[in-house]
Design a protein around this motif. Structure first.
Motif, PDB file in Angstrom:
ATOM      1  N   CYS A 107      19.445  17.700 -21.714  1.00  0.00           N
ATOM      2  CA  CYS A 107      19.963  17.853 -23.084  1.00  0.00           C
ATOM      3  C   CYS A 107      21.301  17.135 -23.254  1.00  0.00           C
ATOM      4  N   ALA A 108      22.153  17.193 -22.241  1.00  0.00           N
ATOM      5  CA  ALA A 108      23.441  16.493 -22.309  1.00  0.00           C
ATOM      6  C   ALA A 108      23.214  14.988 -22.448  1.00  0.00           C
ATOM      7  N   GLU A 109      22.259  14.450 -21.684  1.00  0.00           N
ATOM      8  CA  GLU A 109      21.962  13.016 -21.767  1.00  0.00           C
ATOM      9  C   GLU A 109      21.332  12.648 -23.108  1.00  0.00           C
ATOM     10  N   ILE A 110      20.426  13.486 -23.594  1.00  0.00           N
ATOM     11  CA  ILE A 110      19.818  13.239 -24.905  1.00  0.00           C
ATOM     12  C   ILE A 110      20.896  13.236 -25.982  1.00  0.00           C
ATOM     13  N   GLN A 111      21.755  14.250 -25.973  1.00  0.00           N
ATOM     14  CA  GLN A 111      22.789  14.342 -27.003  1.00  0.00           C
ATOM     15  C   GLN A 111      23.773  13.182 -26.906  1.00  0.00           C
ATOM     16  N   ARG A 112      24.111  12.772 -25.664  1.00  0.00           N
ATOM     17  CA  ARG A 112      25.011  11.630 -25.466  1.00  0.00           C
ATOM     18  C   ARG A 112      24.397  10.371 -26.072  1.00  0.00           C
ATOM     19  N   HIS A 113      23.110  10.154 -25.822  1.00  0.00           N
ATOM     20  CA  HIS A 113      22.426   8.982 -26.368  1.00  0.00           C
ATOM     21  C   HIS A 113      22.375   9.028 -27.894  1.00  0.00           C
ATOM     22  N   VAL A 114      22.003  10.176 -28.439  1.00  0.00           N
ATOM     23  CA  VAL A 114      21.917  10.320 -29.902  1.00  0.00           C
ATOM     24  C   VAL A 114      23.276  10.049 -30.539  1.00  0.00           C
ATOM     25  N   ASP A 115      24.333  10.609 -29.955  1.00  0.00           N
ATOM     26  CA  ASP A 115      25.679  10.411 -30.502  1.00  0.00           C
ATOM     27  C   ASP A 115      26.122   8.953 -30.397  1.00  0.00           C
ATOM     28  N   ALA A 116      25.889   8.324 -29.238  1.00  0.00           N
ATOM     29  CA  ALA A 116      26.326   6.940 -29.023  1.00  0.00           C
ATOM     30  C   ALA A 116      25.565   5.960 -29.901  1.00  0.00           C
ATOM     31  N   ALA A 117      24.269   6.186 -30.062  1.00  0.00           N
ATOM     32  CA  ALA A 117      23.426   5.271 -30.846  1.00  0.00           C
ATOM     33  C   ALA A 117      23.379   5.644 -32.320  1.00  0.00           C
ATOM     34  N   GLN A 118      24.026   6.741 -32.673  1.00  0.00           N
ATOM     35  CA  GLN A 118      23.948   7.273 -34.033  1.00  0.00           C
ATOM     36  C   GLN A 118      22.482   7.357 -34.473  1.00  0.00           C
ATOM     37  N   ALA A 119      21.664   7.841 -33.546  1.00  0.00           N
ATOM     38  CA  ALA A 119      20.218   7.963 -33.768  1.00  0.00           C
ATOM     39  C   ALA A 119      19.913   9.278 -34.472  1.00  0.00           C
ATOM     40  N   PRO A 120      18.723   9.383 -35.047  1.00  0.00           N
ATOM     41  CA  PRO A 120      18.314  10.664 -35.632  1.00  0.00           C
ATOM     42  C   PRO A 120      18.310  11.753 -34.560  1.00  0.00           C
ATOM     43  N   ALA A 121      18.528  12.972 -34.973  1.00  0.00           N
ATOM     44  CA  ALA A 121      18.581  14.096 -34.038  1.00  0.00           C
ATOM     45  C   ALA A 121      17.261  14.235 -33.286  1.00  0.00           C
ATOM     46  N   VAL A 122      17.367  14.635 -32.031  1.00  0.00           N
ATOM     47  CA  VAL A 122      16.204  14.983 -31.219  1.00  0.00           C
ATOM     48  C   VAL A 122      16.103  16.500 -31.260  1.00  0.00           C
ATOM     49  N   LYS A 130       4.514  23.849 -16.464  1.00  0.00           N
ATOM     50  CA  LYS A 130       3.063  23.828 -16.356  1.00  0.00           C
ATOM     51  C   LYS A 130       2.684  23.071 -15.089  1.00  0.00           C
ATOM     52  N   PHE A 131       1.886  23.711 -14.259  1.00  0.00           N
ATOM     53  CA  PHE A 131       1.447  23.118 -13.004  1.00  0.00           C
ATOM     54  C   PHE A 131       2.636  22.675 -12.140  1.00  0.00           C
ATOM     55  N   GLY A 132       3.716  23.444 -12.156  1.00  0.00           N
ATOM     56  CA  GLY A 132       4.875  23.155 -11.317  1.00  0.00           C
ATOM     57  C   GLY A 132       5.789  22.075 -11.846  1.00  0.00           C
ATOM     58  N   ALA A 133       5.537  21.587 -13.052  1.00  0.00           N
ATOM     59  CA  ALA A 133       6.370  20.536 -13.631  1.00  0.00           C
ATOM     60  C   ALA A 133       6.949  21.023 -14.955  1.00  0.00           C
ATOM     61  N   LEU A 134       8.110  20.513 -15.306  1.00  0.00           N
ATOM     62  CA  LEU A 134       8.735  20.859 -16.574  1.00  0.00           C
ATOM     63  C   LEU A 134       8.193  19.954 -17.663  1.00  0.00           C
ATOM     64  N   ARG A 135       7.816  20.539 -18.788  1.00  0.00           N
ATOM     65  CA  ARG A 135       7.374  19.791 -19.971  1.00  0.00           C
ATOM     66  C   ARG A 135       8.414  20.028 -21.057  1.00  0.00           C
ATOM     67  N   PHE A 136       8.940  18.956 -21.624  1.00  0.00           N
ATOM     68  CA  PHE A 136       9.987  19.031 -22.646  1.00  0.00           C
ATOM     69  C   PHE A 136       9.530  18.159 -23.811  1.00  0.00           C
ATOM     70  N   TYR A 137       8.960  18.782 -24.842  1.00  0.00           N
ATOM     71  CA  TYR A 137       8.410  18.065 -25.979  1.00  0.00           C
ATOM     72  C   TYR A 137       9.423  18.058 -27.123  1.00  0.00           C
ATOM     73  N   THR A 138       9.577  16.890 -27.757  1.00  0.00           N
ATOM     74  CA  THR A 138      10.574  16.753 -28.825  1.00  0.00           C
ATOM     75  C   THR A 138      10.016  15.978 -30.011  1.00  0.00           C
ATOM     76  N   THR A 139      10.767  16.040 -31.102  1.00  0.00           N
ATOM     77  CA  THR A 139      10.541  15.168 -32.255  1.00  0.00           C
ATOM     78  C   THR A 139      11.875  14.484 -32.543  1.00  0.00           C
ATOM     79  N   GLY A 140      11.830  13.420 -33.328  1.00  0.00           N
ATOM     80  CA  GLY A 140      13.047  12.730 -33.728  1.00  0.00           C
ATOM     81  C   GLY A 140      13.515  11.725 -32.689  1.00  0.00           C
ATOM     82  N   GLY A 141      14.772  11.372 -32.787  1.00  0.00           N
ATOM     83  CA  GLY A 141      15.348  10.409 -31.849  1.00  0.00           C
ATOM     84  C   GLY A 141      15.127   8.988 -32.299  1.00  0.00           C
ATOM     85  N   GLY A 142      15.556   8.082 -31.459  1.00  0.00           N
ATOM     86  CA  GLY A 142      15.443   6.672 -31.807  1.00  0.00           C
ATOM     87  C   GLY A 142      14.630   5.890 -30.830  1.00  0.00           C
TER      88      GLY A 142
END
Length: 142
Positions: A107-122, A130-142
């Motif tokens: 989340c820190a890296e996503i927010q850093r990228h969004v802020d630096a690129a002035q991209a739409p919010a993620v 799931k199955f021992g792996a993390l799933r992180f689904y989002t909308t938005g961003g650049g």
């Protein structure tokens, strides 16, 4: 069969692991990856001097970690308490507490990228293990 791994000790380098990681990146079309080992090492190191990644199995994240992530990244988790018609985040973070440092770093890296690129919010729409792996689904961003 469910596998849970516990890494104990200082970070190191393993040729077999590097080969496997490089092959996985190639097969999955990943051009760049950022090594967050040192950051996780600093966050996880406790009083015992051992680094423990043992709480990675199922269940929902404790409210204290859920609230901490929502407080640190209010834009990413803005739909955390929205209705189930809008988002799967209404059920919370469906992963164990051990995933907290990785989600926090992500989340820190996503927010850093969004802020630096002035991209739409993620915005997170679902976070789960799931199955021992993390799933992180989002909308938005650049």
């Amino acid at each position: 069969m469910k596998r849970v791994y516990e890494l104990v000790g200082a970070p190191g380098h393993c040729e077999e692991a590097s080969f496997t990681w490089d092959a996985w990146m190639h097969v999955n079309g990943i051009a760049h990856a950022q090594d967050v080992t040192e950051d996780l090492w600093r966050r996880f190191q406790g009083d015992s001097g051992k680094t423990r990644f043992s709480d990675l199995e199922g269940g929902d994240m404790d409210a204290r970690y859920d609230n901490l992530l929502c407080g640190r990244y209010p834009m990413i988790f803005r739909d955390r308490h929205a209705s189930m018609q809008c988002t799967a985040m209404c059920w919370g973070l469906a992963c164990g507490n051990g995933w907290f440092p990785l989600i926090d770093t992500l989340c820190a890296e996503i927010q850093r990228h969004v802020d630096a690129a002035q991209a739409p919010a993620v915005v997170a729409v679902q976070v789960k293990e799931k199955f021992g792996a993390l799933r992180f689904y989002t909308t938005g961003g650049g």
